[in-house]
Design an enzyme around this catalytic site. Structure first.
Site, PDB file in Angstrom:
ATOM      1  N   GLY A  26       3.087  36.372  58.727  1.00 48.03           N
ATOM      2  CA  GLY A  26       2.988  36.753  59.917  1.00 48.03           C
ATOM      3  C   GLY A  26       2.057  36.035  61.075  1.00 48.03           C
ATOM      4  N   LEU A  28       3.207  35.673  63.998  1.00 47.11           N
ATOM      5  CA  LEU A  28       4.570  34.861  64.398  1.00 47.11           C
ATOM      6  C   LEU A  28       4.479  33.930  65.790  1.00 47.11           C
ATOM      7  CD1 LEU A  28       7.332  37.471  63.056  1.00 47.11           C
ATOM      8  CD2 LEU A  28       6.187  35.810  61.846  1.00 47.11           C
ATOM      9  N   GLY A  31       8.191  28.845  65.906  1.00 47.25           N
ATOM     10  CA  GLY A  31       8.419  28.131  64.780  1.00 47.25           C
ATOM     11  C   GLY A  31       9.498  29.341  63.871  1.00 47.25           C
ATOM     12  N   HIS A  32       8.653  30.126  63.759  1.00 50.66           N
ATOM     13  CA  HIS A  32       9.185  31.354  62.746  1.00 50.66           C
ATOM     14  C   HIS A  32      10.367  32.009  63.266  1.00 50.66           C
ATOM     15  CE1 HIS A  32       4.654  31.836  61.842  1.00 50.66           C
ATOM     16  NE2 HIS A  32       5.078  31.609  60.781  1.00 50.66           N
ATOM     17  N   GLN A  56      -1.873  32.379  47.462  1.00 51.07           N
ATOM     18  CA  GLN A  56      -1.797  31.186  48.024  1.00 51.07           C
ATOM     19  C   GLN A  56      -3.051  30.577  48.658  1.00 51.07           C
ATOM     20  OE1 GLN A  56       2.250  31.902  49.832  1.00 51.07           O
ATOM     21  NE2 GLN A  56       1.446  30.828  51.530  1.00 51.07           N
ATOM     22  N   GLY A 142      10.873  26.392  56.812  1.00 52.26           N
ATOM     23  CA  GLY A 142      10.697  25.264  57.879  1.00 52.26           C
ATOM     24  C   GLY A 142      10.469  24.032  57.168  1.00 52.26           C
ATOM     25  N   GLU A 143      10.899  22.939  58.041  1.00 53.19           N
ATOM     26  CA  GLU A 143      10.412  21.293  57.585  1.00 53.19           C
ATOM     27  C   GLU A 143       9.090  21.286  57.861  1.00 53.19           C
ATOM     28  OE1 GLU A 143      13.122  18.673  59.426  1.00 53.19           O
ATOM     29  OE2 GLU A 143      14.982  19.287  57.986  1.00 53.19           O
ATOM     30  N   GLN A 148       6.744  22.200  50.578  1.00 51.95           N
ATOM     31  CA  GLN A 148       7.048  23.598  50.154  1.00 51.95           C
ATOM     32  C   GLN A 148       8.644  23.850  50.107  1.00 51.95           C
ATOM     33  OE1 GLN A 148       4.759  27.033  51.623  1.00 51.95           O
ATOM     34  NE2 GLN A 148       6.806  27.435  52.935  1.00 51.95           N
ATOM     35  N   SER A 181       0.416  29.023  62.712  1.00 45.94           N
ATOM     36  CA  SER A 181      -0.368  30.143  62.880  1.00 45.94           C
ATOM     37  C   SER A 181      -1.861  29.717  63.121  1.00 45.94           C
ATOM     38  CB  SER A 181      -0.484  31.228  62.156  1.00 45.94           C
ATOM     39  OG  SER A 181       1.013  31.451  61.846  1.00 45.94           O
TER      40      SER A 181
HETATM   41  P1  AMP Z   1       4.148  30.586  57.493  1.00 42.51           P
HETATM   42  O1  AMP Z   1       4.081  31.984  57.939  1.00 42.51           O
HETATM   43  O2  AMP Z   1       3.142  29.789  57.919  1.00 42.51           O
HETATM   44  O3  AMP Z   1       4.055  30.606  55.933  1.00 42.51           O
HETATM   45  O4  AMP Z   1       5.482  30.105  57.575  1.00 42.51           O
HETATM   46  C1  AMP Z   1       6.646  30.917  57.392  1.00 42.51           C
HETATM   47  C2  AMP Z   1       7.932  29.879  57.598  1.00 42.51           C
HETATM   48  O5  AMP Z   1       7.960  29.602  58.877  1.00 42.51           O
HETATM   49  C3  AMP Z   1       7.736  28.720  56.544  1.00 42.51           C
HETATM   50  O6  AMP Z   1       9.207  28.655  55.925  1.00 42.51           O
HETATM   51  C4  AMP Z   1       7.200  27.536  57.458  1.00 42.51           C
HETATM   52  O7  AMP Z   1       7.740  26.161  57.214  1.00 42.51           O
HETATM   53  C5  AMP Z   1       8.018  28.153  58.856  1.00 42.51           C
HETATM   54  N1  AMP Z   1       7.391  27.492  59.933  1.00 42.51           N
HETATM   55  C6  AMP Z   1       6.071  27.599  60.182  1.00 42.51           C
HETATM   56  N2  AMP Z   1       5.949  26.629  61.355  1.00 42.51           N
HETATM   57  C7  AMP Z   1       6.760  26.298  61.957  1.00 42.51           C
HETATM   58  C8  AMP Z   1       7.398  25.492  62.852  1.00 42.51           C
HETATM   59  N3  AMP Z   1       6.610  25.188  63.665  1.00 42.51           N
HETATM   60  N4  AMP Z   1       8.644  25.104  63.124  1.00 42.51           N
HETATM   61  C9  AMP Z   1       9.640  25.420  62.032  1.00 42.51           C
HETATM   62  N5  AMP Z   1       9.426  26.392  61.175  1.00 42.51           N
HETATM   63  C10 AMP Z   1       7.887  26.455  60.778  1.00 42.51           C
END
Ligand code: AMP
Length: 268
Positions: A26, A28, A31-32, A56, A142-143, A148, A181
């Site tokens: 969440g 969002l 990137g998401h 986590q 995401g990279e 991860q 986030s």
């Molecule tokens: P999170 O909500 O932070 O667990 O992220 C969910 C997904 O979004 C994970 O696969 C992250 O790697 C990806 N993600 C988070 N930030 C970015 C970003 N700036 N660019 C690309 N993917 C992202």
């Protein structure tokens, strides 16, 4: 956009569709949404998933403070074109008596694993559950969270989970800061410091400075603590050796209590 709340409804909804899946916690941002757009490009249906996974976070970490913006998240997903969102309750994911943990040895024990020892078991367990609940054709990560991504590729390969795991490049703001986030925790002064992270990683990736100088540069730029700033083999995350074909520079550092991570491919 359909809101799916239970495992049963999820399996009914995804039946006979070519589905991509985008797990998130969440809060969002673009990137998401880049993951969702890519998910829509490569499948008929993209199902993002929002679940703030308590497993986590360590007790001293920011689970309570983590931004929660569900209404805005749903609006963004709908605008982006997601056809459904999976929004399970915690007891759907962790019913009473839940006692299984998935551990990926080796690659999850270094870097993030060293500084956040609870983290990857929490990620591996929830991702395994989610993939088995949905059985998507494609799952996007995401990279930005490079280690991860590798941990998830390894668990999918080791457990023969029939899904194609796809990495999506990191989305950055106009100053190069990787969207996260957790950037919401930064005040203006801290934001200016945070922008140095990408700049310093970029200097390392181009061979302008080495990783030790990079660590010093992060501290000089105003970071309070550097967990790691290191160049690794991009496949194994071990120190590069004669078999290394691709390298990646990865760093994690604190500004106050906010911990930021980022990484770049080495250009030479
Ligand atoms: P999170 O909500 O932070 O667990 O992220 C969910 C997904 O979004 C994970 O696969 C992250 O790697 C990806 N993600 C988070 N930030 C970015 C970003 N700036 N660019 C690309 N993917 C992202």
């Amino acid at each position: 956009m359909k809101i799916v709340k239970s495992i049963k409804d999820l399996s009914v909804y995804r039946k006979n569709k070519f589905v991509s899946f985008v797990p998130t916690m969440g809060a969002l941002h673009e990137g998401h949404l880049a993951l969702v757009r890519e998910g829509l490009n490569c499948a008929d249906i993209c199902i993002p998933y929002i679940f703030l996974n308590p497993k986590q976070f360590a007790p001293h970490e920011d689970l309570e403070a983590y931004p929660k913006t569900l209404e805005a998240d749903l609006e963004k997903l709908e605008k982006t074109g997601a056809q459904a969102v999976y929004l399970p309750d915690a007891d759907e994911i962790y019913p009473d008596g839940f006692s299984t943990s998935v551990k990926v040895s080796g690659i999850s024990e270094m870097l993030e694993g060293e500084f956040r020892p609870h983290f990857f078991d929490g990620v591996a367990t929830i991702v395994t559950k989610m993939l088995l609940q949905c059985l998507p054709d494609i799952a996007l990560f995401g990279e930005k969270d490079y280690q991860q991504l590798l941990v998830i590729k390894k668990l999918v390969s080791d457990l023969n989970i029939p899904v194609d795991v796809k990495g999506v490049p990191t989305m950055r703001d106009e100053n190069g800061l990787a969207l996260s986030s957790r950037n919401a925790y930064l005040n203006e002064e801290q934001y200016q410091i945070a922008c140095h992270l990408n700049r310093i990683l970029s200097d390392i990736s181009k061979g302008k400075i080495n990783e030790n100088r990079g660590r010093e540069a992060l501290l000089e730029a105003g970071f309070d603590k550097v967990d790691y700033c290191t160049v690794r083999d991009a496949q194994t995350l071990l120190p590069p050796d004669e078999n290394t074909t691709e390298r990646r520079v990865l760093a994690a550092a604190f500004i106050g209590t906010t911990r930021l991570i980022d990484n770049l491919a080495m250009s030479q």
